[in-house]
Design a protein around this motif. Structure first.
Motif, PDB file in Angstrom:
ATOM      1  N   MET A   1       0.835  -1.202   0.000  1.00  0.00           N
ATOM      2  CA  MET A   1       0.000   0.000   0.000  1.00  0.00           C
ATOM      3  C   MET A   1       0.870   1.251   0.000  1.00  0.00           C
ATOM      4  O   MET A   1       1.993   1.228   0.499  1.00  0.00           O
ATOM      5  CB  MET A   1      -0.935   0.001   1.217  1.00  0.00           C
ATOM      6  CG  MET A   1      -2.061  -1.020   1.129  1.00  0.00           C
ATOM      7  SD  MET A   1      -3.258  -0.847   2.466  1.00  0.00           S
ATOM      8  CE  MET A   1      -2.281  -1.460   3.844  1.00  0.00           C
ATOM      9  N   LYS A   2       0.303   2.337  -0.513  1.00  0.00           N
ATOM     10  CA  LYS A   2       1.036   3.584  -0.658  1.00  0.00           C
ATOM     11  C   LYS A   2       0.751   4.520   0.520  1.00  0.00           C
ATOM     12  O   LYS A   2      -0.407   4.761   0.866  1.00  0.00           O
ATOM     13  CB  LYS A   2       0.624   4.251  -1.970  1.00  0.00           C
ATOM     14  CG  LYS A   2       1.332   5.552  -2.253  1.00  0.00           C
ATOM     15  CD  LYS A   2       0.824   6.137  -3.564  1.00  0.00           C
ATOM     16  CE  LYS A   2       1.467   7.481  -3.861  1.00  0.00           C
ATOM     17  NZ  LYS A   2       0.938   8.075  -5.118  1.00  0.00           N
ATOM     18  N   ILE A   4      -0.145   7.757   2.486  1.00  0.00           N
ATOM     19  CA  ILE A   4      -0.846   8.984   2.131  1.00  0.00           C
ATOM     20  C   ILE A   4      -0.533  10.101   3.110  1.00  0.00           C
ATOM     21  O   ILE A   4      -0.657  11.290   2.791  1.00  0.00           O
ATOM     22  CB  ILE A   4      -2.367   8.739   2.053  1.00  0.00           C
ATOM     23  CG1 ILE A   4      -3.060   9.931   1.388  1.00  0.00           C
ATOM     24  CG2 ILE A   4      -2.959   8.453   3.425  1.00  0.00           C
ATOM     25  CD1 ILE A   4      -4.495   9.683   1.031  1.00  0.00           C
ATOM     26  N   ASN A  31      -1.199   4.489   5.503  1.00  0.00           N
ATOM     27  CA  ASN A  31      -1.360   4.115   4.098  1.00  0.00           C
ATOM     28  C   ASN A  31      -2.747   4.460   3.579  1.00  0.00           C
ATOM     29  O   ASN A  31      -3.707   4.595   4.348  1.00  0.00           O
ATOM     30  CB  ASN A  31      -1.114   2.609   3.916  1.00  0.00           C
ATOM     31  CG  ASN A  31       0.323   2.218   4.178  1.00  0.00           C
ATOM     32  OD1 ASN A  31       1.254   2.933   3.790  1.00  0.00           O
ATOM     33  ND2 ASN A  31       0.519   1.098   4.854  1.00  0.00           N
ATOM     34  N   GLU A  32      -2.849   4.586   2.274  1.00  0.00           N
ATOM     35  CA  GLU A  32      -4.141   4.831   1.634  1.00  0.00           C
ATOM     36  C   GLU A  32      -5.141   3.744   2.022  1.00  0.00           C
ATOM     37  O   GLU A  32      -4.840   2.552   1.979  1.00  0.00           O
ATOM     38  CB  GLU A  32      -3.979   4.852   0.110  1.00  0.00           C
ATOM     39  CG  GLU A  32      -3.223   6.050  -0.416  1.00  0.00           C
ATOM     40  CD  GLU A  32      -3.108   6.033  -1.928  1.00  0.00           C
ATOM     41  OE1 GLU A  32      -3.379   4.980  -2.542  1.00  0.00           O
ATOM     42  OE2 GLU A  32      -2.738   7.069  -2.509  1.00  0.00           O
ATOM     43  N   GLY A  33      -6.337   4.169   2.412  1.00  0.00           N
ATOM     44  CA  GLY A  33      -7.406   3.229   2.722  1.00  0.00           C
ATOM     45  C   GLY A  33      -7.353   2.625   4.109  1.00  0.00           C
ATOM     46  O   GLY A  33      -8.237   1.857   4.474  1.00  0.00           O
ATOM     47  N   SER A  67      -0.381  13.373   0.953  1.00  0.00           N
ATOM     48  CA  SER A  67      -0.595  13.150  -0.487  1.00  0.00           C
ATOM     49  C   SER A  67       0.575  13.668  -1.316  1.00  0.00           C
ATOM     50  O   SER A  67       0.399  14.273  -2.374  1.00  0.00           O
ATOM     51  CB  SER A  67      -1.902  13.823  -0.940  1.00  0.00           C
ATOM     52  OG  SER A  67      -3.017  13.214  -0.342  1.00  0.00           O
ATOM     53  N   CYS A  82      -7.598  17.760   0.708  1.00  0.00           N
ATOM     54  CA  CYS A  82      -7.136  16.448   1.183  1.00  0.00           C
ATOM     55  C   CYS A  82      -7.770  15.960   2.473  1.00  0.00           C
ATOM     56  O   CYS A  82      -7.675  14.767   2.786  1.00  0.00           O
ATOM     57  CB  CYS A  82      -5.609  16.467   1.372  1.00  0.00           C
ATOM     58  SG  CYS A  82      -4.682  16.794  -0.139  1.00  0.00           S
ATOM     59  N   PRO A 162      -9.313  12.590   0.466  1.00  0.00           N
ATOM     60  CA  PRO A 162      -8.814  11.230   0.669  1.00  0.00           C
ATOM     61  C   PRO A 162      -8.661  10.849   2.139  1.00  0.00           C
ATOM     62  O   PRO A 162      -8.615   9.666   2.472  1.00  0.00           O
ATOM     63  CB  PRO A 162      -7.448  11.238  -0.033  1.00  0.00           C
ATOM     64  CG  PRO A 162      -7.028  12.672  -0.015  1.00  0.00           C
ATOM     65  CD  PRO A 162      -8.291  13.460  -0.143  1.00  0.00           C
ATOM     66  N   ILE A 163      -8.576  11.852   3.034  1.00  0.00           N
ATOM     67  CA  ILE A 163      -8.314  11.598   4.452  1.00  0.00           C
ATOM     68  C   ILE A 163      -9.430  12.186   5.301  1.00  0.00           C
ATOM     69  O   ILE A 163      -9.842  13.331   5.104  1.00  0.00           O
ATOM     70  CB  ILE A 163      -6.973  12.218   4.888  1.00  0.00           C
ATOM     71  CG1 ILE A 163      -5.820  11.678   4.055  1.00  0.00           C
ATOM     72  CG2 ILE A 163      -6.709  11.958   6.374  1.00  0.00           C
ATOM     73  CD1 ILE A 163      -4.512  12.411   4.273  1.00  0.00           C
ATOM     74  N   LYS A 194     -11.680   5.816   1.776  1.00  0.00           N
ATOM     75  CA  LYS A 194     -10.993   6.880   2.488  1.00  0.00           C
ATOM     76  C   LYS A 194     -10.002   6.337   3.518  1.00  0.00           C
ATOM     77  O   LYS A 194     -10.101   5.186   3.960  1.00  0.00           O
ATOM     78  CB  LYS A 194     -12.004   7.788   3.203  1.00  0.00           C
ATOM     79  CG  LYS A 194     -13.054   8.388   2.298  1.00  0.00           C
ATOM     80  CD  LYS A 194     -12.434   9.189   1.167  1.00  0.00           C
ATOM     81  CE  LYS A 194     -13.479   9.746   0.232  1.00  0.00           C
ATOM     82  NZ  LYS A 194     -12.882  10.422  -0.948  1.00  0.00           N
ATOM     83  N   THR A 195      -9.078   7.192   3.890  1.00  0.00           N
ATOM     84  CA  THR A 195      -8.167   6.920   5.002  1.00  0.00           C
ATOM     85  C   THR A 195      -8.737   7.610   6.231  1.00  0.00           C
ATOM     86  O   THR A 195      -9.153   8.766   6.161  1.00  0.00           O
ATOM     87  CB  THR A 195      -6.762   7.474   4.694  1.00  0.00           C
ATOM     88  OG1 THR A 195      -6.254   6.831   3.524  1.00  0.00           O
ATOM     89  CG2 THR A 195      -5.817   7.233   5.855  1.00  0.00           C
TER      90      THR A 195
END
Length: 222
Positions: A1-2, A4, A31-33, A67, A82, A162-163, A194-195
């Motif tokens: 995972m990436k 964020i 991480n993302e998600g 991000s 974000c 995203p967060i 979402k994170t």
């Protein structure tokens, strides 16, 4: 995972009325998600850390990357694009309608919010997601505590950030209502990809998250 969000060496010291070292080199990578819970006793600095992660307050030292961008620059842009915020006290505009409250982040970002606009359609869909479509035209002050937090969750998702940052999101609610909000929040986080970073005293909410961290004497650990 990436990743964020990445915080490195975050410190925070207050000097009045006395010197208090609240955060002493906090490192965190999300991480993302992912959904993570930050747990700790009152006064340990959880809300301070959340304010810093959300770029609402600056650390004394350390660095935050959100991000891919350095959070020390373009803070307002990062906040608008974000991050969605959910607070214990809801922070709704009491004399505005439920729909207007959900649309507020879009209005602040100067997006079109008239009926038929993308933001308006998204707000209506979010109210459907949190089970409040029939309350869209009611004033916020007419809602129960649980309903207000549902509106706050929808509002946090309005600009599709995203967060999500949630600071004691069910601290003002009774146990049954809190449990319903826990389930709703985690379900929406997964459905919308979402994170989530949540500060909480609630062990049940913390247990629903993917990871749990403890803030003790200024240090963050698993």
């Amino acid at each position: 995972m990436k990743p964020i969000l990445k915080a490195t060496g975050i410190t925070k010291t207050y000097h009045t009325p006395v010197t208090l070292n609240v955060l002493k080199g906090v490192d965190l990578e999300v991480n993302e998600g992912e959904s993570i819970a930050i747990v700790g006793r009152s006064g340990e600095g959880k809300s301070t850390l959340m304010q810093i992660l959300g770029t609402l307050e600056s650390p004394c030292s350390g660095k935050i990357i959100i991000s891919g961008s350095d959070a020390s620059t373009n803070r307002s842009k990062i906040r608008n694009q974000c991050i969605g915020y959910i607070y214990q006290a809801f922070h709704l505009l009491e004399d505005f309608t439920v729909l207007d409250n959900v649309l507020m982040p879009a209005k602040i970002a100067r997006q079109p919010t008239r009926p038929g606009s993308s933001a308006h359609r998204r707000a209506e869909k979010l109210l459907q997601d949190v089970g409040l479509s029939e309350r869209a035209r009611h004033l916020a002050k007419q809602l129960s505590g649980g309903e207000r937090q549902r509106v706050a969750i929808a509002r946090a998702l309005c600009n599709n950030p995203p967060i999500l940052l949630a600071d004691e999101p069910t601290g003002n609610l009774d146990n049954t209502t809190a449990s319903d909000i826990h389930t709703l929040l985690l379900t929406l986080v997964k459905e919308h990809g979402k994170t989530l970073i949540v500060v909480t005293h609630d062990k049940n909410l913390a247990s629903l998250c993917d990871k749990r961290y403890f803030l003790t004497q200024g240090h963050l650990h698993t």
